[in-house]
Design a protein around this motif. Structure first.
Motif, PDB file in Angstrom:
ATOM      1  N   ASN A 108      14.870 -86.392   3.655  1.00  9.32           N
ATOM      2  CA  ASN A 108      15.144 -86.306   5.102  1.00  9.32           C
ATOM      3  C   ASN A 108      16.604 -86.603   5.418  1.00  9.32           C
ATOM      4  OD1 ASN A 108      12.396 -85.746   5.587  1.00  9.32           O
ATOM      5  ND2 ASN A 108      11.914 -87.933   5.651  1.00  9.32           N
ATOM      6  N   SER A 127       8.129 -86.328  -0.662  1.00 13.06           N
ATOM      7  CA  SER A 127       9.203 -87.174  -0.162  1.00 13.06           C
ATOM      8  C   SER A 127       9.306 -88.470  -0.945  1.00 13.06           C
ATOM      9  CB  SER A 127       8.992 -87.476   1.328  1.00 13.06           C
ATOM     10  OG  SER A 127       9.120 -86.295   2.090  1.00 13.06           O
ATOM     11  N   LEU A 139      17.179 -78.145   4.399  1.00 15.81           N
ATOM     12  CA  LEU A 139      16.307 -79.119   3.746  1.00 15.81           C
ATOM     13  C   LEU A 139      16.561 -80.539   4.249  1.00 15.81           C
ATOM     14  CD1 LEU A 139      16.505 -77.803   0.062  1.00 15.81           C
ATOM     15  CD2 LEU A 139      14.618 -77.524   1.676  1.00 15.81           C
ATOM     16  N   GLU A 169      14.480 -77.461  -3.227  1.00 19.16           N
ATOM     17  CA  GLU A 169      13.478 -78.252  -2.514  1.00 19.16           C
ATOM     18  C   GLU A 169      12.544 -78.943  -3.507  1.00 19.16           C
ATOM     19  OE1 GLU A 169      10.015 -77.756   0.949  1.00 19.16           O
ATOM     20  OE2 GLU A 169      11.266 -76.040   0.354  1.00 19.16           O
ATOM     21  N   LYS A 209      13.390 -82.459   4.700  1.00 24.57           N
ATOM     22  CA  LYS A 209      12.462 -82.326   3.583  1.00 24.57           C
ATOM     23  C   LYS A 209      12.992 -83.117   2.389  1.00 24.57           C
ATOM     24  CE  LYS A 209      10.946 -77.699   4.997  1.00 24.57           C
ATOM     25  NZ  LYS A 209      10.803 -76.279   4.588  1.00 24.57           N
TER      26      LYS A 209
END
Length: 281
Positions: free
Chosen positions: A37, A121, A83, A117, A86
């Motif tokens: 994030n 998380s 991203l 990606e 993400k």
């Protein structure tokens, strides 16, 4: 999108010369960085390891390479790839400018940042079967060069091919003293009762980011006793647990080595502590 020397370009436009020293001589170092994030996990440790790697390789560190500047560059390339909300994996590679043969014409550097990606998380425990074996065709040298992430990873490449050909999930590497050093893609920890053991840096161990985090966690946990000492291959089958650590997966428990099956209780406990540390850090 790729960051090539501070310029954001399309993948198809990010071209490197065939005379690039990273390609020609492995004259390059890199960091694999996890960004969640828009926040870089364990950034300070990554930064200082990269600076140490460049010094070991006798590269000229640009005056612009402050923690703030590079952090901004990493966050920017993550955002350019949409991203920033993400989980992302950034590869930050530094290579010496081209020129010369073994003896470089310059110590000045250039760099490239790529990003992909990631699924999760935070770290999740992989409870699927994970079998390993020793890779004994080639050895890791117990010197300073083995502790950094450089492009000279021939042993890891050949070990990975061996693992794939023989249906293993991973292999353990040995140094010239026949001590177990690490896995193909991460550091090794061995659990026997309340004792957790990992090879010392002086054995040629990669100075891993997650290794460092776990050493700090274990030292603060009264339930475990930490030992940094050489590991003999004969110790592996006597252990209660074996697990591998790296920045991408966190902690990967080993389920089988030869005829021995392992638990993953300690790995699970430490993984929860690692996730807490990652959130706070």
């Amino acid at each position: 999108m790729i960051n090539l020397n501070g310029n954001i370009v399309q993948d198809s436009e990010a071209n490197l010369s065939v005379l690039n020293r990273g390609f020609a001589y492995g004259d390059s170092v890199f960091e694999t960085i996890r960004v969640i994030n828009g926040k870089i996990m364990f950034w300070e440790d990554h930064y200082f390891r990269m600076m140490a790697s460049m010094r070991i390789m006798r590269m000229e560190i640009p005056s612009s390479f402050s923690p703030e500047f590079l952090e901004k560059e990493i966050v920017s390339i993550v955002e350019k790839n949409d991203l920033n909300e993400k989980a992302a994996r950034v590869r930050f590679a530094v290579y010496r400018e081209e020129g010369g043969f073994y003896a470089p014409a310059t110590r000045e550097i250039a760099y490239v940042m790529t990003v992909v990606e990631m699924k999760n998380s935070f770290y999740l425990l992989n409870t699927e079967d994970y079998e390993i074996e020793l890779f004994k065709d080639h050895y890791v040298g117990s010197g300073l060069l083995s502790t950094i992430k450089s492009n000279n990873r021939a042993v890891n490449v050949l070990g990975s091919i061996y693992a794939k050909e023989n249906d293993y999930h991973n292999c353990l590497l040995l140094n010239e003293k026949k001590s177990v050093v690490e896995a193909l893609n991460g550091n090794l920890f061995l659990v026997s009762g309340s004792k957790i053991k990992t090879p010392p840096i002086t054995d040629g161990v990669l100075n891993g980011i997650i290794r460092k985090q776990l050493l700090e966690i274990i030292k603060k946990t009264e339930d475990y006793e930490l030992e940094e000492a050489s590991i003999s291959p004969f110790e592996l089958q006597k252990a209660d647990e074996l697990f591998i650590t790296n920045i991408a997966v966190g902690i990967q428990p080993v389920s089988k080595y030869r005829k021995k099956y392992f638990e993953s209780t300690v790995a699970k406990n430490l993984l929860s502590k690692l996730n807490v540390k990652a959130r706070l850090g």
